[in-house]
Each structure stands twice: as structure tokens, then as C-alpha cells.
Design an enzyme around this catalytic site. Structure first.
Site, short mmCIF file in Angstrom:
data_model
loop_
_atom_site.label_atom_id
_atom_site.label_comp_id
_atom_site.label_asym_id
_atom_site.label_seq_id
_atom_site.Cartn_x
_atom_site.Cartn_y
_atom_site.Cartn_z
N ASN A 30 0.85 -1.19 0.00
CA ASN A 30 0.00 0.00 0.00
C ASN A 30 0.89 1.24 0.00
O ASN A 30 2.11 1.13 0.10
CB ASN A 30 -0.95 -0.02 1.21
CG ASN A 30 -0.20 -0.04 2.52
OD1 ASN A 30 0.43 0.93 2.90
ND2 ASN A 30 -0.24 -1.18 3.20
N ARG A 31 0.29 2.40 -0.11
CA ARG A 31 1.05 3.62 -0.32
C ARG A 31 1.39 4.37 0.97
O ARG A 31 1.78 5.51 0.92
CB ARG A 31 0.29 4.53 -1.30
CG ARG A 31 0.15 3.90 -2.68
CD ARG A 31 -0.64 4.79 -3.64
NE ARG A 31 -0.01 6.08 -3.79
CZ ARG A 31 -0.61 7.25 -3.66
NH1 ARG A 31 -1.90 7.30 -3.35
NH2 ARG A 31 0.04 8.37 -3.82
#
Ligand code: C5P
Length: 228
Positions: A30-31
Site C-alpha cells: 500500500n502507499r
């Protein structure tokens, strides 16, 4: 803020984002950059706490003066948090934890099959680490969760935060809006902190450092109330 108001306290912070391997070279991730969690760890240390940072794939430099445990997957993060949470005054789960992981991790690199035009991955649920901590196992530990929401509407975000705080048994839940250009990689943040009664305890916006101190102001008030 009073810069000794966490003196003698033990604070655990998880930060970053977990990665779930598919094969030796690929992962689902994920970011989350880890910036907000690191800012909280640094701010807690500045205020006198002994800080253990559980660092999951940070995209920014590790802070000075904290005990650091590096982890990658959700299961590793769970093992590390569970180990250090005992006896802690505060646990802040700022890490973005993958809800699912691949059911099977391939020994070798997954190969393209020339005959098909797609690939289906089977995923299994990861444990909810924050919900698994709980006050039965951790009496006297203030549990702080985060929620990253993509909903555009403020009231809706607060409603989601209330429900999430309840469901996870957290004392405080920090909600922030994330999206393609907000939240994760940014140096600024805007958050709402939900308390035990489901009320909005505080709203904060600014640099992730200033937001960290605003969140800790609430934490200090709660920790002090519990022990006096
Ligand atoms: O359910 P959601 O992922 O929105 O919840 C976010 C909060 O729960 C964060 O504090 C995150 O660190 C924690 N979490 C967790 N274990 C998971 C998923 C999220 O502890 N498997």
C-alpha cells in the site's frame, strides 16, 4: 506543548505499510509512507517517552532515539507489537496493515502462462492486530487506532471512525482522509480524533509533526486521567 509530559512512559508506535509476498520478487502493498507514524514516535520521544517503533517498509528515514523493530508482513508486525505491547502505557497503531495476504507464496517467481489472459489470486484474511490487543490482555494500556478513509464527506468519515473505534476496542481513533493526492505521501495531514464516547475529541491539521503533537496532547490527557 509541555515537553516532559510523557517522561517515564513507554510508548509503542507502528508505522509504514505492510507488504505481503506473492513470490520472491513480488508483493501486495500500500502507499503508506510511514511519515505520520514516525512523526508521532519522534514527538513522543521529544516529550520524554521511551519509544519502540515497529517499522514496516518505511519510505522515509528512521527517527533517532527510538528502539526500532523492522518488520515487513502483517504477521511479523503482529508478532512484534504483541511482544512489546505488554506493560506499555500507549500503543499507537499508525501502520497501514494489509487486510489480506496471498493464500500461497510461490517458492519461485510466478511465470506468465502464454495461453491465458489473466491471473486470479487467492487471498486469506490477516488478523486484526489492533482488535486483537484489547484491554483484557492489556489493562492500563491506552490503545490508539488510525483509520484512513477515502470518503469525501466529513460526517460520513466521523461516523465510520466511531464504528471502527467500537469494533476494534480502541480508546482513541484517529481518522484521516486519504486519496490519490491526500494523506499518505503528503507532508501535511488533517485528522479527527474520536474518543471513547464516540465524540470528536480534537481536530488537527498542519504538518504531520504538528498533528502528531496535537494527537499526543489527547493521549497525555487520557494517560494522566487513567493513572491519577
Ligand atoms: O480496518 P482498518 O484497516 O481501517 O483499521 C485501521 C486501524 O486498524 C489502524 O490502526 C491499523 O493499524 C489497524 N489494523 C490492524 N490490523 C489489521 C488491519 C488494520 O491492527 N489487520
Amino acid at each position: 506543548a509541555n515537553h516532559a509530559d510523557l517522561a517515564g512512559r513507554r510508548v509503542v508506535v507502528s508505522a509504514g505499510g505492510t507488504r505481503e509476498p506473492l513470490d520472491p520478487v513480488r508483493f501486495l502493498g500500500n502507499r503508506s509512507s510511514g511519515k505520520q507514524g514516525i512523526a508521532i514516535a519522534e514527538a513522543a520521544r521529544e516529550r520524554g517517552a521511551h519509544v519502540t517503533l515497529i517499522a514496516a517498509n518505511l519510505e522515509v528515514a528512521e527517527p533517532e532515539g527510538c528502539d526500532i523493530r523492522r518488520v515487513s508482513t502483517a504477521l511479523e508486525l503482529q508478532a512484534a507489537v504483541t511482544e512489546v505491547a505488554h506493560g506499555a502505557d500507549v500503543v499507537v497503531m499508525a501502520a497501514a496493515v494489509a487486510d489480506y495476504r496471498p493464500a500461497n507464496v510461490s517458492e519461485g517467481k510466478i511465470k506468465k502462462d502464454q495461453s491465458d489472459d489473466g491471473l486470479t489470486l487467492e487471498l486469506v484474511r490477516n488478523p486484526d492486530i489492533l482488535a486483537g490487543l484489547g484491554h483484557a490482555e492489556h489493562p492500563g494500556t491506552l490503545l490508539v487506532g488510525f483509520a484512513a478513509e477515502t470518503e469525501p464527506d466529513d460526517d460520513r468519515i466521523i461516523a465510520l471512525g466511531r464504528a471502527k473505534r467500537e469494533a476494534k476496542g480502541a480508546d482513541l481513533l484517529v481518522v484521516n482522509r486519504v486519496g490519490w493526492n491526500e494523506g499518505f505521501a503528503s507532508d501535511e495531514n488533517r485528522v479527527v480524533v474520536i474518543g471513547r464516547d464516540g465524540d470528536v475529541v480534537t481536530r488537527a491539521h498542519g504538518t504531520k509533526q504538528s498533528v502528531a503533537h496535537d494527537i499526543l496532547d489527547v493521549v497525555v490527557a487520557e494517560v494522566t486521567a487513567v493513572t491519577t
